[in-house]
Design a protein around this motif. Structure first.
Motif, PDB file in Angstrom:
ATOM      1  N   ALA A   5       0.846  -1.192   0.000  1.00  0.00           N
ATOM      2  CA  ALA A   5       0.000   0.000   0.000  1.00  0.00           C
ATOM      3  C   ALA A   5       0.882   1.242   0.000  1.00  0.00           C
ATOM      4  N   ARG A   6       1.896   1.224   0.829  1.00  0.00           N
ATOM      5  CA  ARG A   6       2.802   2.373   0.922  1.00  0.00           C
ATOM      6  C   ARG A   6       3.418   2.683  -0.439  1.00  0.00           C
ATOM      7  N   ILE A   9       0.817   3.927  -3.007  1.00  0.00           N
ATOM      8  CA  ILE A   9       0.387   5.304  -2.755  1.00  0.00           C
ATOM      9  C   ILE A   9       1.482   6.280  -3.182  1.00  0.00           C
ATOM     10  N   LEU A  10       2.693   6.003  -2.731  1.00  0.00           N
ATOM     11  CA  LEU A  10       3.794   6.922  -3.061  1.00  0.00           C
ATOM     12  C   LEU A  10       4.067   6.954  -4.560  1.00  0.00           C
ATOM     13  N   ARG A  12       1.878   6.506  -6.951  1.00  0.00           N
ATOM     14  CA  ARG A  12       0.841   7.324  -7.592  1.00  0.00           C
ATOM     15  C   ARG A  12       1.126   8.816  -7.382  1.00  0.00           C
ATOM     16  N   LEU A  13       1.518   9.156  -6.166  1.00  0.00           N
ATOM     17  CA  LEU A  13       1.789  10.576  -5.888  1.00  0.00           C
ATOM     18  C   LEU A  13       2.976  11.070  -6.711  1.00  0.00           C
ATOM     19  N   LYS A  14       3.989  10.212  -6.813  1.00  0.00           N
ATOM     20  CA  LYS A  14       5.199  10.646  -7.518  1.00  0.00           C
ATOM     21  C   LYS A  14       5.003  10.729  -9.024  1.00  0.00           C
ATOM     22  N   ALA A  16       2.343  11.669 -10.427  1.00  0.00           N
ATOM     23  CA  ALA A  16       1.406  12.745 -10.775  1.00  0.00           C
ATOM     24  C   ALA A  16       2.165  13.914 -11.384  1.00  0.00           C
TER      25      ALA A  16
END
Lengths: 222, 249, 481
Positions: A5-6, A9-10, A12-14, A16
């Motif tokens: 999950a970590r 999530i990271l 996807r954020l990176k 963007a």
């Protein structure tokens, strides 16, 4: 699962679309920074009063103890718990309490957590603490919690009395907070207290002492 | 600059053409020749606000083609000017060529009071009108364009006119374009509140810079308080100009 | 909490007709707005302070992944356990497992919008663990199963009689009373028992500080402090956008947050926690768990429009500024977040399927945008949602346009694309209008504009449009066309 999950999530954020960091407007220095020491104390008292706290200024230890006795009597306190922080310890309140007829309980007297918890919730009517700083800009006390400054003393009893040396009155938060986190220090908890516990959740009717203290007294020493 | 191009919003063209005539009269009074492109239609605000961006783009492209050669463009509608100045660039976010044209056009488009006060540096039109006036801050004019001091200055400079304090001057009148029709009860609660404050203010007239707010407020007044009147700033000023230059609605 | 966003319209109608709601809405938002305005006056430069807060939130989002990693490193170094939850299922599961492992029968919660979002109470109840809200307003709202009326006063509109009755029914009150203070005291006694024996407390997070791994909470009642101080296990649930770079940034955000929310220079209690208690401390948690919740936010973040919703610091100032909120209150928004804040957050987090009215119940007045201390362009975002809804955007679950409405916009755009069509449209419209005209005004347009004509008239359409008048005007004044 946790790592996945970590990473997801990271990732996807990176991935963007990057955004630029906006420029920061320069802020003129806070008004409180222009105050002299006496004005800072006055500002602190005025701001605290706006949130329902009461502050007194005493010239020496004797005057402070006299005021403390008066407050405890007025609030009908027979037992109080006192922290043993750097401000309070030199006052040695326990023998003084015996003389004035108020039992001063020390958190160190309990060797189990449950006993301490019961005492601070149910067996004392007031909590007495020192404070690390008093901040003029908002009338705020800064308490650093550690072995000598337990958290619940300033929270669970209906009356909280805090002692602050005048030299510890600072104009803004920054001066106080930066020093507490200096050099990698990480106090487990720092609490900023500005007035008693309050709510207006029922019909917008103000009510003090919702969960924490109903009264907050600040004794400025010096 | 010897002329100004009139951008007459569709709502003025179709429903309130008098506001367009007043705008032309004021421009003329200021010593400029008003020009009007017969090809103009609608800026696309309603389509944009409703989420129909393809349709809004179609109208916006037409608008840009009609106006982009003009030196200055003046409109008696804060919300339409806000659309052209502040929403077109977003509308053409994926069409760089059109976005460039929109951005090039934007600085030349002015709301009427903004044009007179900021662009021409005029506040006193030499007008006279005896009235106590309340000024309604139309949302797009105030919050979209930052225009508030300009219309107030123009009104204050009219001889015989006093601006009265108006509670809730900057609270929305509940128009919101299609909002007024889609959420009539909320919209009515807001316009009735606005009108209540107007009646309380004791003003003779309620003046504003947006024909949308005007339709809403005047429509409500007509139904519920037939004696009271709301007016567009252009109509108020044009009606106060010295004889021969103005046009009293 | 049941999500009732889809019933925005019906609930709004009921609230418009509710005298008590209307009474509170006449007072509360105006009072809070005035207090905020006054409190901002204490800044050396209110406008610069406002923009600095916005810049901090902007930077926090621009550097989000990097700041989260830094926060995690420092929080772990402080001794906290960090759990990344992809969605509410993962977060609820983690918290319930922890509660079971610790053998707790109940947990208490500090006021937190995020646990509302998770539906944590319902999940824990399903596992046989009671969860007690401890903020007085949230506590009452929980007992009555109502969404928050206002973020600052979740139950401020509830009549005292109703509070009395539910307190009596739940054994919180012995003797009937309608005195607000006596009711508050009864809640104090009841919740104090919970705090004294508390094994596990749960809070939200107002601000997380990357450089120190610190979790910051603001409150006025002290319930969050109890949740953080009394139990042996503490769980802080933070949505991943809460992180800011430095302590100094957090202090400035606290200044604008407190002023924006309640008009205070500081809330009564602000607590900064950096890990669990240290050796020798009498109280404080032995374990501190920080749940970093995504729940769709990393997808929201990917889009440059929806990302803006993540700026929100939950101060509630936009509710007080909003004309629509000021008429309908918090219930129509149907979830944890109400007002403009809810209108931008709810569709981002839950999609557009139930949000058709939610995203349109806005006059685009822009007051929310002008007072937002986090720099959100609410109207811009709502316009984006409307666009995505009409487009049937799959990411946001847009519903697609109503065919009649789409046709109307298509025809109008066609008419506006050429003057010849526009002239035809204009003439047709005025011809049709004549049919409904009585005297100088239109009182209705048949099936069209029913909402409008409920309370308003329209002027009769003029015989000549401005287009048609222009040649005469120009001729009279000798203008060229």
């Amino acid at each position: 699962m946790e790592t996945n999950a970590r990473e997801a999530i990271l990732d996807r954020l990176k991935s963007a679309h990057p955004a630029s960091v906006p420029p920061r407007p320069s802020l003129p220095p806070a008004r409180e920074l222009a105050l002299d020491a006496g004005e800072c104390v006055a500002r602190f008292q005025e701001q605290l009063a706006a949130q329902g706290g009461v502050a007194f200024q005493m010239a020496d230890e004797a005057a402070l103890l006299a005021r403390l006795e008066e407050i405890l009597r007025q609030e009908a306190v027979t037992r109080a718990m006192a922290a043993e922080d750097a401000v309070l310890a030199p006052l040695d309140l326990s023998p003084w309490g015996n003389r004035v007829g108020v039992e001063i309980v020390s958190p160190a007297a309990f060797n189990d957590r449950d006993g301490y918890t019961r005492a601070v919730f149910d067996q004392v009517q007031a909590g007495i603490t020192g404070a690390d700083y008093a901040v003029a800009e908002s009338g705020t006390l800064v308490l650093v919690h550690d072995a000598r400054q337990p958290r619940l003393i300033s929270l669970a009893p209906l009356v909280h009395i805090a002692v602050v040396p005048l030299a510890r009155v600072v104009p803004t938060y920054e001066a106080a907070i930066a020093s507490l986190f200096d050099g990698g220090r990480r106090p487990s908890q720092v609490t900023l207290i500005t007035g008693p516990s309050m709510t207006a959740d029922i019909q917008a009717t103000p009510f003090r002492g919702m969960h924490g203290p109903q009264k907050l007294y600040v004794l400025l020493l010096g | 600059m010897s002329s100004a191009s009139l951008f007459i919003p569709c709502i003025v063209d179709l429903v309130l053409p008098g506001i367009g005539e007043s705008t032309a009269a004021i421009v003329r009074h200021l010593g400029l020749t008003p020009r009007y492109h017969q090809a103009q239609t609608c800026c696309g605000l309603m389509a944009f606000n409703s989420g129909f961006r393809d349709e809004a783009r179609r109208l916006a492209r037409h608008f840009i083609e009609v106006f982009e050669a003009d030196e200055v463009i003046v409109s008696p509608s804060g919300s339409c000017v806000n659309m052209v100045k502040n929403r077109y660039p977003e509308l053409f976010a994926d069409e760089p060529a059109w976005q460039r044209r929109a951005l090039a056009l934007a600085p030349r488009v002015f709301e009427l009071s903004q044009f007179i006060v900021d662009h021409l540096g005029v506040t006193d039109l030499g007008a006279t009108r005896q009235a106590a006036v309340a000024y309604h801050e139309s949302c797009s004019t105030l919050n979209g364009l930052g225009v508030s001091a300009q219309p107030r200055a123009l009104l204050a400079a009219v001889r015989g006119t006093t601006l009265v304090p108006f509670k809730g001057a900057d609270v929305c009148c509940g128009f919101g374009g299609t909002f007024s029709n889609s959420f009539p009860e909320i919209s009515t609660a807001l316009v009735s509140q606005k009108v209540g404050f107007f009646l309380e203010s004791g003003a003779d007239l309620l003046v504003m810079c947006d024909p949308g707010c005007l339709l809403n407020i005047q429509g409500y007044l007509h139904r519920h308080h037939p004696g009271k009147q709301a007016l567009h700033l252009a109509d108020y000023l044009a009606g106060a100009l010295p004889a021969g230059t103005g046009r009293r609605p | 909490m049941k999500v009732s966003t889809a019933r925005f319209r019906q609930t709004a109608l009921a609230e418009l007709a509710n005298a008590r709601t209307q009474k509170f809405l006449q007072i509360l938002p105006l009072r809070l707005s005035a207090r905020r305005q006054e409190a901002y006056g204490s800044f050396s430069d209110p406008e610069a302070a406002h923009r600095l807060g916005q810049a901090i939130r902007g930077e926090a989002l621009a550097r989000l992944p990097e700041l989260l990693e830094q926060f995690e490193r420092n929080a772990q170094a402080n001794g906290a356990k960090v759990f990344w939850a992809a969605d509410s299922r993962a977060a609820n599961g983690y918290i319930a497992d922890l509660a079971r492992a610790k053998g707790v029968r109940y947990v208490t919660k500090g006021k937190s919008m995020i646990t509302e979002e998770l539906g944590l109470n319902e999940h824990l109840a399903g596992c046989g663990i009671s969860a007690w809200e401890t903020d007085l307003g949230e506590f009452i709202a929980q007992l009555l199963e109502k969404p928050p009326f206002h973020i600052v006063g979740p139950a401020i509109n509830i009549p005292v009689e109703q509070i009395r009755d539910i307190f009596l029914a739940k054994g919180i009150l012995d003797q009937p009373t309608t005195d607000p203070v006596a009711l508050g005291k009864a809640a104090r006694r009841f919740l104090r028992d919970k705090f004294r024996d508390l094994q596990m407390g749960i809070t939200g997070v107002n601000i997380a500080v990357a450089e120190t791994g610190t979790v910051v909470n603001v409150e006025n009642e002290g319930n969050i402090r109890f949740n953080k101080s009394a139990p042996r296990t503490l769980v802080c649930v933070m949505s991943l956008e809460k992180v800011v770079p430095t302590l100094a940034d957090a202090l400035h955000l606290l200044r604008v947050l407190c002023r924006s929310a309640t008009g205070q220079a500081a809330g009564a209690y602000i607590s900064l926690d950096s890990g669990p208690r240290k050796n020798g401390e009498n109280d404080g948690p032995e374990e501190m768990h920080i749940v970093i919740l995504d729940n769709g936010r990393s997808a929201i973040y990917a889009n440059r429009h929806t990302r803006e919703a993540l700026r929100c610091i939950r101060c509630g100032a936009c509710l007080n500024a909003c004309p629509v909120y000021g008429k309908v209150g918090g219930y129509p928004y149907g979830w944890a977040y109400s007002g403009p804040m809810g209108q931008v957050l709810t569709p981002a987090l839950r999609g557009l399927a139930d949000a058709g009215d939610l995203i349109r119940a806005c006059t685009l007045c822009h007051r929310c945008k002008s007072i937002c201390p986090a720099g959100i362009d609410h109207p811009g975002l709502l316009l984006h949602y409307r666009y995505k809804d009409v487009q049937a955007d799959p990411l946001l679950a847009g519903r697609g346009a109503d065919p009649k409405e789409r046709l109307a916009h298509r025809l109008f755009a066609l008419a506006g694309s050429r003057y010849a069509y526009w002239r035809l449209f204009s003439r047709t419209l005025r011809l049709a209008g004549r049919f409904f005209t009585r005297g100088e005004m239109l009182h209705g347009l048949g099936p069209l504009g029913r909402g409008w004509f409920q309370s308003r008239d329209l002027p009769a359409l003029p015989k000549k449009s401005f287009h048609e008048r222009w040649p005469e005007i120009a001729a009279k004044h000798d203008h060229r066309l």
